[in-house]
Write a protein that holds these residues in place. Structure first.
Motif, short mmCIF file in Angstrom:
data_model
loop_
_atom_site.label_atom_id
_atom_site.label_comp_id
_atom_site.label_asym_id
_atom_site.label_seq_id
_atom_site.Cartn_x
_atom_site.Cartn_y
_atom_site.Cartn_z
N ALA A 114 56.14 -17.67 -4.76
CA ALA A 114 57.27 -18.04 -3.92
C ALA A 114 58.05 -19.29 -4.31
CB ALA A 114 56.65 -18.20 -2.38
N TYR A 174 61.01 -19.94 -6.66
CA TYR A 174 62.45 -19.98 -6.04
C TYR A 174 62.72 -21.23 -4.94
CZ TYR A 174 63.16 -15.18 -7.86
OH TYR A 174 63.37 -14.04 -8.82
N GLU A 210 66.32 -21.76 -5.51
CA GLU A 210 67.17 -20.81 -5.49
C GLU A 210 67.26 -20.51 -3.86
OE1 GLU A 210 68.97 -20.15 -7.76
OE2 GLU A 210 68.00 -19.23 -9.58
N VAL A 211 66.63 -20.49 -3.31
CA VAL A 211 66.72 -20.37 -1.67
C VAL A 211 67.86 -21.10 -0.82
CG1 VAL A 211 64.47 -19.11 -1.61
CG2 VAL A 211 64.76 -21.91 -0.91
N TRP A 218 67.84 -22.00 3.02
CA TRP A 218 66.77 -21.24 3.82
C TRP A 218 65.39 -22.13 3.35
CZ3 TRP A 218 70.28 -17.30 2.42
CH2 TRP A 218 70.81 -16.48 3.49
N LEU A 231 61.35 -21.45 5.44
CA LEU A 231 60.23 -21.02 4.72
C LEU A 231 59.02 -21.93 4.49
CD1 LEU A 231 62.43 -19.57 2.12
CD2 LEU A 231 61.11 -18.33 3.49
N PRO A 252 64.79 -19.16 -12.65
CA PRO A 252 65.91 -19.03 -11.98
C PRO A 252 65.80 -17.50 -11.45
CG PRO A 252 65.73 -18.74 -14.42
CD PRO A 252 64.64 -19.29 -13.98
N PHE A 253 66.79 -17.15 -10.42
CA PHE A 253 66.57 -15.88 -9.88
C PHE A 253 67.13 -14.93 -10.84
CE2 PHE A 253 68.98 -12.63 -7.82
CZ PHE A 253 67.98 -11.96 -6.93
N LYS A 254 66.25 -13.86 -10.80
CA LYS A 254 66.73 -12.64 -11.63
C LYS A 254 66.47 -11.37 -10.95
CE LYS A 254 66.01 -14.37 -16.41
NZ LYS A 254 65.14 -14.35 -17.41
N ALA A 310 63.05 -10.30 -9.14
CA ALA A 310 62.97 -10.25 -7.60
C ALA A 310 62.49 -8.92 -7.25
CB ALA A 310 64.09 -10.82 -7.18
N ARG A 342 73.04 -14.84 -3.83
CA ARG A 342 71.86 -15.32 -4.57
C ARG A 342 70.70 -15.83 -3.63
NH1 ARG A 342 74.18 -17.15 -8.29
NH2 ARG A 342 73.80 -16.02 -9.92
N GLN A 343 71.11 -16.99 -2.94
CA GLN A 343 70.03 -17.52 -1.97
C GLN A 343 69.48 -16.41 -0.96
OE1 GLN A 343 72.76 -20.32 -0.67
NE2 GLN A 343 72.11 -21.99 -1.92
N LEU A 344 70.08 -15.58 -0.62
CA LEU A 344 69.85 -14.54 0.46
C LEU A 344 68.59 -13.75 -0.33
CD1 LEU A 344 70.05 -13.17 3.05
CD2 LEU A 344 71.58 -11.40 2.00
N SER A 347 66.91 -14.24 -2.86
CA SER A 347 65.76 -15.41 -3.42
C SER A 347 64.86 -15.50 -2.09
CB SER A 347 66.13 -16.80 -3.78
OG SER A 347 67.03 -16.51 -4.90
N THR A 348 65.36 -15.68 -1.04
CA THR A 348 64.67 -16.00 0.39
C THR A 348 64.01 -14.81 0.57
OG1 THR A 348 66.39 -17.48 1.01
CG2 THR A 348 65.11 -16.62 2.60
N VAL A 393 62.52 -12.63 -1.34
CA VAL A 393 61.21 -12.75 -1.81
C VAL A 393 60.50 -13.76 -1.35
CG1 VAL A 393 60.38 -13.29 -4.21
CG2 VAL A 393 62.37 -11.79 -4.24
N ALA A 394 60.71 -14.82 -1.27
CA ALA A 394 59.80 -15.95 -0.74
C ALA A 394 59.62 -15.74 0.57
CB ALA A 394 60.57 -17.32 -0.64
N HIS A 395 60.06 -14.99 1.49
CA HIS A 395 59.84 -14.52 2.82
C HIS A 395 58.63 -13.34 2.69
CE1 HIS A 395 60.20 -12.12 6.60
NE2 HIS A 395 60.47 -13.41 6.98
#
Lengths: 193, 193
Positions: A171, A174, A177-178, A181, A185, B18-20, B24, B149-151, B153-154, B156-158
């Motif tokens: 996690a 990112y 990247e988040v 948010w 988190l 970086p987000f890909k 993700a 992108r932030q949404l 990424s979030t 995934v982290a969520h």
């Protein structure tokens, strides 16, 4: 009188459970498949990700769990049953995976962990532990006197601690990247939730 | 001169990626099977375990993830693509699962989550998002302007944050049973490791 009334609505405390061998085994038996579902086939960048510095990657953690099956949990349980407090446990090498996992692939490590865990649980079952056995004591080289019940409870919590670690490492990749948010988190902000 | 020497030994930073979209999706597609492997068939006491007070059980968390598929991730992505910053996202109901999961079983919830996640990822793929799309912006009702992108990424982290939460809830059931090992278990001690 009010003070003597039995309160039948008091909720059960769901934040603690007493150790039970079958409930512990239920968790322990699921860890290999959990890590397999989470990690097998992921792009290499995720598998090698760390939290910076000398922190561990998912690949490193699976190697550490393998070393635990080989030298920690069941071997220590047997030392307690055979020697009690007279013989301290061997020290655990927290860095063994950095040599033992060299040149291996993640799928190999996942397969090895699953096979070793099955063997560990078979051995555990074959000990036919009684409640009296769970009270038996051994000696940790640093922590001092510990019980078999504490060792087996720790095995469960240790598995879950490393599921947490792997999820956190992934996690935090990112963290930037988040964007805003981040505040929500806990896994990234580090706040306890 | 030393100051101009190119340092070819500088290690790659493995603590950030970086987000890909494909990377993700690789995580997002694994979450249902990860939770299934961890939770399905566990004794009820584990499934209903909490960290006390109004904290959530594993059962509650799976219900929360279902509600996210229905109202949060892909629906918000579509709002960004269709309305940009002009239309703020609908607020997310963090307590929806307490009514929506009532009377359902954990296996039902796991099946529902897996089906909804597959549908979400199919919809995400069907959007054929470009790098320019990922830069598009929307408006969060509390956080303000955020990018697609932030949404994502979030998202995934969520997922991973809730894998952490479930693992922590389970491990902390043995907070007392682990005895002196508590000091070594970050999941129980609460220490960052």
């Amino acid at each position: 009188m009010a003070g003597e009334t039995t309160d039948t609505t008091t909720p059960i405390d769901r934040s603690r459970r007493p150790f039970k061998l079958d409930e512990a085994s239920a968790i322990l038996s699921r860890t290999p498949a959990t890590l397999d579902a989470l990690l097998r086939g992921l792009p290499d960048g995720w598998i090698a990700a760390t939290e910076g510095g000398t922190t561990w990657s998912p690949f490193d953690v699976v190697g550490h769990l393998i070393h635990g099956e080989q030298t920690d949990w069941v071997p220590r349980a047997k030392i307690i049953l055979e020697h009690g407090e007279a013989r301290p446990f061997d020290k655990f090498n927290r860095l063994a995976q950095f040599t033992e996992s060299a040149g291996r692939t993640l799928p190999e490590l996942l397969d090895t962990f699953a096979a070793l865990r099955r063997k560990s649980l078979d051995e555990l079952a074959s000990l036919h532990l009684t409640a009296a056995d769970l009270d038996r004591r051994g000696r940790h080289p640093e922590l001092g006197v510990v019980s078999l019940r504490q060792l087996l409870s720790t095995w469960v919590a240790h598995d879950l601690d490393h599921v947490v670690q792997i999820s956190r490492v992934l996690a935090r990749q990112y963290s930037d990247e988040v964007g805003p948010w981040r505040a929500y988190l806990r896994i990234i902000s580090g706040n306890q939730g």
